[in-house]
Design a protein around this motif. Structure first.
Motif, short mmCIF file in Angstrom:
data_model
loop_
_atom_site.label_atom_id
_atom_site.label_comp_id
_atom_site.label_asym_id
_atom_site.label_seq_id
_atom_site.Cartn_x
_atom_site.Cartn_y
_atom_site.Cartn_z
N MET A 1 -0.30 -38.20 -6.79
CA MET A 1 -0.93 -38.79 -7.83
C MET A 1 -1.90 -37.99 -9.07
SD MET A 1 -3.57 -40.00 -4.63
CE MET A 1 -4.57 -41.05 -5.76
N PRO A 2 -1.31 -38.68 -9.93
CA PRO A 2 -1.80 -37.51 -11.02
C PRO A 2 -3.06 -37.73 -11.46
CG PRO A 2 -0.13 -38.76 -11.68
CD PRO A 2 -0.30 -38.97 -10.12
N SER A 3 -3.97 -38.81 -11.35
CA SER A 3 -5.21 -38.97 -11.87
C SER A 3 -6.93 -38.06 -10.25
CB SER A 3 -5.79 -40.23 -10.44
OG SER A 3 -5.58 -40.84 -8.88
N LEU A 4 -6.22 -37.48 -9.10
CA LEU A 4 -6.05 -36.86 -8.47
C LEU A 4 -5.96 -35.92 -9.13
CD1 LEU A 4 -7.42 -35.41 -5.93
CD2 LEU A 4 -5.28 -35.74 -4.30
N VAL A 5 -5.18 -34.66 -9.81
CA VAL A 5 -4.76 -33.76 -9.83
C VAL A 5 -5.75 -33.80 -11.60
CG1 VAL A 5 -3.17 -32.34 -11.80
CG2 VAL A 5 -2.33 -33.69 -9.20
N SER A 27 5.17 -29.98 -7.27
CA SER A 27 5.82 -30.52 -8.01
C SER A 27 6.37 -29.80 -9.93
CB SER A 27 6.45 -31.87 -9.26
OG SER A 27 4.98 -32.36 -9.02
N GLY A 28 4.71 -29.12 -10.22
CA GLY A 28 4.22 -28.53 -11.34
C GLY A 28 3.75 -29.28 -12.52
N GLY A 29 2.92 -30.53 -11.10
CA GLY A 29 2.23 -31.75 -12.02
C GLY A 29 0.98 -30.80 -12.88
N LEU A 30 0.23 -30.06 -11.69
CA LEU A 30 -1.60 -29.68 -12.81
C LEU A 30 -0.39 -28.31 -13.51
CD1 LEU A 30 -4.68 -29.15 -10.37
CD2 LEU A 30 -3.00 -27.01 -12.09
N THR A 31 0.22 -27.59 -12.97
CA THR A 31 0.54 -26.68 -14.31
C THR A 31 0.76 -27.39 -15.33
OG1 THR A 31 1.60 -25.51 -12.01
CG2 THR A 31 1.88 -24.58 -14.64
N ALA A 32 1.51 -28.64 -15.45
CA ALA A 32 1.77 -28.72 -17.04
C ALA A 32 1.06 -28.83 -17.49
CB ALA A 32 3.07 -30.00 -16.74
N SER A 87 -7.55 -24.80 -6.70
CA SER A 87 -5.56 -25.24 -5.61
C SER A 87 -5.70 -26.88 -5.15
CB SER A 87 -6.90 -24.21 -4.77
OG SER A 87 -6.01 -24.16 -3.28
N THR A 88 -4.54 -27.43 -4.84
CA THR A 88 -4.35 -28.42 -4.46
C THR A 88 -3.35 -28.08 -3.55
OG1 THR A 88 -2.37 -28.10 -5.68
CG2 THR A 88 -3.92 -29.37 -6.38
N VAL A 89 -3.93 -26.83 -2.49
CA VAL A 89 -3.83 -26.77 -1.18
C VAL A 89 -5.49 -26.26 -0.21
CG1 VAL A 89 -1.52 -25.72 -0.63
CG2 VAL A 89 -3.37 -24.14 -0.95
N GLY A 90 -5.52 -27.04 1.11
CA GLY A 90 -6.39 -26.51 1.25
C GLY A 90 -6.37 -25.07 2.11
N LEU A 91 -7.30 -24.53 1.71
CA LEU A 91 -7.68 -22.79 1.64
C LEU A 91 -8.23 -22.62 3.29
CD1 LEU A 91 -8.31 -20.99 -2.39
CD2 LEU A 91 -6.70 -21.93 -0.64
N PRO A 92 -8.21 -21.81 3.82
CA PRO A 92 -8.82 -21.19 5.27
C PRO A 92 -9.91 -20.37 4.59
CG PRO A 92 -6.60 -19.53 4.94
CD PRO A 92 -6.83 -21.23 3.56
N GLY A 137 -18.71 -34.66 -5.46
CA GLY A 137 -19.13 -35.72 -4.94
C GLY A 137 -18.04 -36.61 -4.36
N ASP A 138 -16.97 -36.06 -4.79
CA ASP A 138 -15.49 -36.62 -4.39
C ASP A 138 -15.51 -36.10 -3.81
OD1 ASP A 138 -15.21 -35.01 -6.37
OD2 ASP A 138 -13.84 -36.06 -7.46
N MET A 139 -14.44 -37.04 -2.60
CA MET A 139 -13.37 -36.52 -2.02
C MET A 139 -11.85 -36.05 -1.99
SD MET A 139 -15.13 -37.94 1.79
CE MET A 139 -15.26 -36.23 2.34
N ALA A 140 -11.03 -34.99 -1.70
CA ALA A 140 -9.50 -35.14 -1.83
C ALA A 140 -9.05 -34.13 -0.51
CB ALA A 140 -9.11 -34.16 -3.07
N GLY A 141 -7.41 -35.31 -0.08
CA GLY A 141 -7.30 -34.95 0.92
C GLY A 141 -5.78 -33.90 0.69
N PHE A 142 -6.17 -32.57 0.86
CA PHE A 142 -4.38 -31.87 0.89
C PHE A 142 -4.00 -31.26 2.05
CE2 PHE A 142 -6.73 -31.30 -3.60
CZ PHE A 142 -6.06 -31.93 -4.26
N MET A 143 -2.72 -30.72 1.61
CA MET A 143 -2.69 -30.58 3.06
C MET A 143 -2.69 -28.74 2.74
SD MET A 143 2.22 -31.37 3.02
CE MET A 143 2.24 -30.09 1.42
N VAL A 144 -2.90 -28.47 4.49
CA VAL A 144 -3.57 -27.02 4.73
C VAL A 144 -2.31 -25.50 4.38
CG1 VAL A 144 -4.61 -27.44 6.13
CG2 VAL A 144 -2.83 -26.37 7.48
#
Length: 288
Positions: A1-5, A27-32, A87-92, A137-144
């Motif tokens: 989701m580009p908007s989330l990035v 995929s490298g989108g945020l990096t780009a 970070s676009t992963v859920g950090l522990p 105030g917004d939320m996001a769901g990423f893999m751990v």
């Protein structure tokens, strides 16, 4: 989701000349996007999977973008120091967060979600090593985060018991069955109240809805009902997980919201996340 990035990058507050770590290459989108914003010489992208870092590097090179790619397990070691970490992963929370905090420069900013929650936590690193900020105030769901090329199966035996075993306690639930994973506020609050809970959900064609909760301490719960009927609830183990969830749902119904979004956050050097808002407080993570 580009908007989330893009939202995550905005939470990171990038700026000219600032070094940026993209944690979770994908995929490298945020990096780009980050490289176009601050220059690829200022951007590092890290992932545990060498296939992902390699493929993203080739993909971006074809676009004329040449950031640095690193293959590493961020819960064990993060090479380098950065002014911004997104970070676009859920950090522990806890020990697994320490290497990331150590890689954040004093005065630097982090934007991340926490594992098994959908909370976007942002904060600035102080000279004492703590990160102080807030839940956005917004939320996001990423893999751990994971430690290898794939996610190992978790709690297989517990889920098997939850699917087919008679519970030590059988009751009628107060609220309809809910898909906890997609009820983001409930899922996030459940993780703060009972850290480590895993969830599953299934809806059959005859509108039978079933939700399962399991915990590493051996607790499990199963709630099943037709559509919005009161569910039959089976629970076993030291913690009554569906009862905990219903208490959270009751608070949401009574107060109209949960005290998560907008809460103040302090992340200590040991990776423990401390939340507070009004008279409510909670901590997530083990100091080890």
């Amino acid at each position: 989701m580009p908007s989330l990035v893009v939202r995550m990058l905005r939470h990171g507050r990038l700026g000219d000349g600032l070094s940026v770590l993209d944690l979770g290459t994908g995929s490298g989108g945020l990096t780009a996007y980050a490289a176009r914003r601050v220059g690829d010489q200022h951007v590092t992208s890290l992932d545990v999977d060498s296939h992902l870092t390699g493929a993203a590097g080739e993909r971006l090179a074809r676009l004329g973008i040449h950031p640095r790619f690193v293959t590493a397990n961020a819960t064990e070691h993060v090479p380098g120091t950065y002014d911004r970490i997104v970070s676009t992963v859920g950090l522990p929370a806890g020990p697994g967060l320490r290497p990331v905090l150590a890689a954040l420069a004093p005065g630097g900013r982090i934007a991340t979600t926490l594992g098994r929650t959908c909370l976007i936590v942002t904060g600035w690193k102080h000279t004492n090593g703590e990160v102080v900020g807030r839940v956005e105030g917004d939320m996001a769901g990423f893999m751990v985060t994971r430690s290898g090329d794939d996610y190992p199966p978790e709690h297989t035996e517990l889920f098997a018991a939850a699917r087919s075993t008679e519970g030590e306690e059988v009751s009628t639930g107060r609220y309809p069955v809910v898909d906890v994973a997609n009820a983001w506020e409930l899922r996030s609050m459940l993780e703060l109240v009972v850290p480590g809970v895993e969830v599953a959900y299934k809806e059959l064609d005859d509108q039978i809805r079933t939700s399962w909760l399991v915990h590493p301490d051996g607790s499990w719960a199963r709630a099943s009902a037709e559509w919005t009927d009161p569910p039959e609830v089976h629970q076993s183990g030291p913690q009554k997980l569906w009862t905990v969830l219903e208490r959270i749902r009751n608070r949401l119904n009574v107060e109209g919201s949960l005290p998560l979004l907008g809460a103040q956050v302090r992340i200590s050097q040991d990776g423990v996340c401390h939340f507070c808002r009004g008279g409510w407080s909670a901590s997530l993570g083990d100091a080890g």
